[in-house]
Design a protein around this motif. Structure first.
Motif: not given
Length: 121
Positions: A38-48, A55-63
């Motif tokens: 995901r990305q907000n204007p003026g910010k870098g892209r963040e892995g969600v 089926g292995r998964t990884m999540y960003g800390d914020s989600v």
């Protein structure tokens, strides 16, 4: 080439839920991993969240604990279930495809056009 088409974005109230979908069309390339950034204007892209063919998964800390990534292999479709939404989850969400289980943006080869998610307080 791999084509990715996101859908399901929109508006929600804080505490609500949304589910994003990403339909994958395969050209000459196949990929084993998919994910969401995901990305907000003026910010870098963040892995969600990302997922591999096992089926292995990884999540960003914020989600973590709020979002769930899943894949329907038969339908070639990726999902992101977003619960307990917060205003800070507001962003353009991108579907990605590649070969590594990572939250590093530079290691993903294919990107969709994005779908907007807006969460109001």
């Amino acid at each position: 080439q791999v084509y990715l088409l996101e859908s399901g974005g929109g508006s929600a109230q804080a505490g609500g839920s949304l589910r994003l979908s990403c339909a994958r069309s395969l050209g000459s390339q196949t990929t084993s991993h998919m994910g969401w950034f995901r990305q907000n204007p003026g910010k870098g892209r963040e892995g969600v969240a990302v997922i591999d063919s096992s089926g292995r998964t990884m999540y960003g800390d914020s989600v973590k604990g709020r979002f769930t990534i899943s894949e329907d292999v038969a339908k070639n479709t990726l999902y992101l279930q977003m619960d307990s939404l917060k205003p800070e989850d507001t962003a353009m969400y991108y579907c990605v495809a590649g070969w590594y289980l990572t939250l590093e943006e530079r290691l993903w080869s294919y990107w969709g056009q994005g779908t907007q998610v807006t969460v109001s307080s």
